[in-house]
Motif scaffolding. Sequence first.
Motif, PDB file in Angstrom:
ATOM      1  N   GLN A  34      56.988  -7.377 -29.130  1.00  0.00           N
ATOM      2  CA  GLN A  34      58.107  -7.898 -29.899  1.00  0.00           C
ATOM      3  C   GLN A  34      59.117  -6.794 -30.189  1.00  0.00           C
ATOM      4  O   GLN A  34      59.051  -5.709 -29.624  1.00  0.00           O
ATOM      5  CB  GLN A  34      57.592  -8.555 -31.185  1.00  0.00           C
ATOM      6  N   TYR A  35      60.015  -7.042 -31.107  1.00  0.00           N
ATOM      7  CA  TYR A  35      61.126  -6.146 -31.359  1.00  0.00           C
ATOM      8  C   TYR A  35      60.687  -4.835 -32.003  1.00  0.00           C
ATOM      9  O   TYR A  35      59.754  -4.808 -32.812  1.00  0.00           O
ATOM     10  CB  TYR A  35      62.158  -6.851 -32.239  1.00  0.00           C
ATOM     11  N   ILE A  36      61.394  -3.756 -31.655  1.00  0.00           N
ATOM     12  CA  ILE A  36      61.110  -2.436 -32.216  1.00  0.00           C
ATOM     13  C   ILE A  36      61.449  -2.432 -33.701  1.00  0.00           C
ATOM     14  O   ILE A  36      62.518  -2.882 -34.117  1.00  0.00           O
ATOM     15  CB  ILE A  36      61.940  -1.358 -31.499  1.00  0.00           C
ATOM     16  N   THR A  37      60.528  -1.912 -34.502  1.00  0.00           N
ATOM     17  CA  THR A  37      60.783  -1.722 -35.933  1.00  0.00           C
ATOM     18  C   THR A  37      61.225  -0.287 -36.153  1.00  0.00           C
ATOM     19  O   THR A  37      60.475   0.648 -35.859  1.00  0.00           O
ATOM     20  CB  THR A  37      59.517  -1.983 -36.772  1.00  0.00           C
ATOM     21  N   PHE A  40      70.256   2.864 -24.939  1.00  0.00           N
ATOM     22  CA  PHE A  40      70.707   3.795 -25.986  1.00  0.00           C
ATOM     23  C   PHE A  40      70.223   3.325 -27.358  1.00  0.00           C
ATOM     24  O   PHE A  40      69.743   4.134 -28.170  1.00  0.00           O
ATOM     25  CB  PHE A  40      72.231   3.891 -25.964  1.00  0.00           C
ATOM     26  N   LEU A  41      70.330   2.036 -27.624  1.00  0.00           N
ATOM     27  CA  LEU A  41      69.930   1.510 -28.929  1.00  0.00           C
ATOM     28  C   LEU A  41      68.418   1.591 -29.120  1.00  0.00           C
ATOM     29  O   LEU A  41      67.942   1.876 -30.226  1.00  0.00           O
ATOM     30  CB  LEU A  41      70.416   0.066 -29.082  1.00  0.00           C
ATOM     31  N   ARG A  42      67.652   1.361 -28.065  1.00  0.00           N
ATOM     32  CA  ARG A  42      66.193   1.489 -28.177  1.00  0.00           C
ATOM     33  C   ARG A  42      65.784   2.952 -28.365  1.00  0.00           C
ATOM     34  O   ARG A  42      64.896   3.258 -29.160  1.00  0.00           O
ATOM     35  CB  ARG A  42      65.515   0.899 -26.947  1.00  0.00           C
ATOM     36  N   ASP A  43      66.440   3.838 -27.638  1.00  0.00           N
ATOM     37  CA  ASP A  43      66.094   5.264 -27.739  1.00  0.00           C
ATOM     38  C   ASP A  43      66.479   5.851 -29.090  1.00  0.00           C
ATOM     39  O   ASP A  43      65.928   6.882 -29.497  1.00  0.00           O
ATOM     40  CB  ASP A  43      66.791   6.060 -26.624  1.00  0.00           C
ATOM     41  N   ASN A  70      69.687  -8.183 -28.693  1.00  0.00           N
ATOM     42  CA  ASN A  70      69.739  -8.110 -27.238  1.00  0.00           C
ATOM     43  C   ASN A  70      69.033  -6.864 -26.720  1.00  0.00           C
ATOM     44  O   ASN A  70      68.443  -6.875 -25.634  1.00  0.00           O
ATOM     45  CB  ASN A  70      71.196  -8.119 -26.773  1.00  0.00           C
ATOM     46  N   ALA A  71      69.074  -5.787 -27.519  1.00  0.00           N
ATOM     47  CA  ALA A  71      68.415  -4.533 -27.138  1.00  0.00           C
ATOM     48  C   ALA A  71      66.932  -4.520 -27.501  1.00  0.00           C
ATOM     49  O   ALA A  71      66.207  -3.621 -27.074  1.00  0.00           O
ATOM     50  CB  ALA A  71      69.119  -3.353 -27.807  1.00  0.00           C
ATOM     51  N   TYR A  83      74.555 -11.853 -25.618  1.00  0.00           N
ATOM     52  CA  TYR A  83      74.261 -11.712 -27.045  1.00  0.00           C
ATOM     53  C   TYR A  83      74.032 -13.061 -27.722  1.00  0.00           C
ATOM     54  O   TYR A  83      73.882 -13.134 -28.942  1.00  0.00           O
ATOM     55  CB  TYR A  83      75.415 -10.982 -27.736  1.00  0.00           C
ATOM     56  N   ASP A  84      73.998 -14.116 -26.959  1.00  0.00           N
ATOM     57  CA  ASP A  84      73.842 -15.474 -27.479  1.00  0.00           C
ATOM     58  C   ASP A  84      72.467 -15.636 -28.131  1.00  0.00           C
ATOM     59  O   ASP A  84      71.431 -15.306 -27.523  1.00  0.00           O
ATOM     60  CB  ASP A  84      73.998 -16.458 -26.316  1.00  0.00           C
ATOM     61  N   ILE A  85      72.439 -16.142 -29.364  1.00  0.00           N
ATOM     62  CA  ILE A  85      71.171 -16.401 -30.051  1.00  0.00           C
ATOM     63  C   ILE A  85      70.325 -17.400 -29.270  1.00  0.00           C
ATOM     64  O   ILE A  85      69.088 -17.376 -29.355  1.00  0.00           O
ATOM     65  CB  ILE A  85      71.440 -16.894 -31.484  1.00  0.00           C
ATOM     66  N   GLY A  86      70.979 -18.251 -28.501  1.00  0.00           N
ATOM     67  CA  GLY A  86      70.247 -19.204 -27.685  1.00  0.00           C
ATOM     68  C   GLY A  86      69.352 -18.562 -26.646  1.00  0.00           C
ATOM     69  O   GLY A  86      68.489 -19.225 -26.062  1.00  0.00           O
ATOM     70  N   ASN A  87      69.521 -17.250 -26.416  1.00  0.00           N
ATOM     71  CA  ASN A  87      68.653 -16.538 -25.481  1.00  0.00           C
ATOM     72  C   ASN A  87      67.286 -16.239 -26.083  1.00  0.00           C
ATOM     73  O   ASN A  87      66.391 -15.785 -25.373  1.00  0.00           O
ATOM     74  CB  ASN A  87      69.306 -15.210 -25.064  1.00  0.00           C
ATOM     75  N   ILE A  88      67.137 -16.480 -27.385  1.00  0.00           N
ATOM     76  CA  ILE A  88      65.877 -16.190 -28.073  1.00  0.00           C
ATOM     77  C   ILE A  88      65.113 -17.493 -28.240  1.00  0.00           C
ATOM     78  O   ILE A  88      65.422 -18.302 -29.124  1.00  0.00           O
ATOM     79  CB  ILE A  88      66.134 -15.555 -29.452  1.00  0.00           C
TER      80      ILE A  88
END
Length: 303
Positions: free
Chosen positions: A13-16, A110-113, A133-134, A205-210
């Motif tokens: 899941q998403y990076i905290t 870049f955002l993940r790093d 999105n990242a 960046y569409d929320i519908g992608n989640i």
Amino acid sequence: MAKIEILNEKAGQYITPKPLCKGDKVAIVAPATHIRAEYVEGACEYLKRHGYAPVVSEHCLGNSNDYSGTAEERFLDLSRAFADKEIAAILCARGGYGAVHLIERFSPEFLRDNAKWLIGFSDITALHAMMLNAGVKSIHGAMAKYMWENPESNIHLDNLMKILAGGTPEGLSWERTSLDINGSAEGILAGGNMAVFNGLNGSRYDIGNIPGHILFIEDVGEEVYRIERMLYNMCLNGTLAKAKGIIVGQFTEYDKSRNAETMEQMIKRMVEPLGIPVAFNAPFGHGDDNMPLIEGAQVRLTV
């Protein structure tokens, strides 16, 4: 009663972002509209009282055609805040309009790093969509003006500070309304200002992608028919069909006399056929309350 519970994270899941420690630096940036200096000063004092060292970005207090700076200047402030290893979190000073100018300039890598907490709401919804999105969590929550107005203890700011320190927010519950649709659902928390994320429909960046998200919505100054139009758009493009639950925050500063339905009645009419839990009157948005919500968190909504 309606409530949000943050669940144990699942693999992949998403990076905290890392929790903050006392003495850590917090950058204050203005990625959109210009801001009054006293609001930034109030935010600095608030952060200092909680043991953090505020760092006001170079162009934060500028004014360029109602933005805090040119798109290039605002990008530089935000990118430097992400890249600076001494900066532990980023507080957006205010919304307005302009964050969308920046989002394509940041690569997901870049955002993940350089993952760190990004805080804000309203127009900052565009930056939250960028972070989602990242694959990095961010905080839909109070900005500088709210800290200036609430210098003493406030449950929503207290919860914001808990999240930054690596804790779990408490009291993410509110009284039910007659419009609520009962039920329970789990999913990825995503959303924000409707006009902003609606403008990102069809993009990466569409929320519908989640898939399987718990959607939360709020807005200011948008008439009932405009929000209805946005909801129809979300119905037609499949975004609402992917939602497991909906949290309706505050819709403020619109002409209530122009419509036979209230904003909330219209929203219920639009979403009731989905057969999912819906909680109204949640304490976040452009009002007196701004409950922090972690975009990208795995949560359970119970109504």
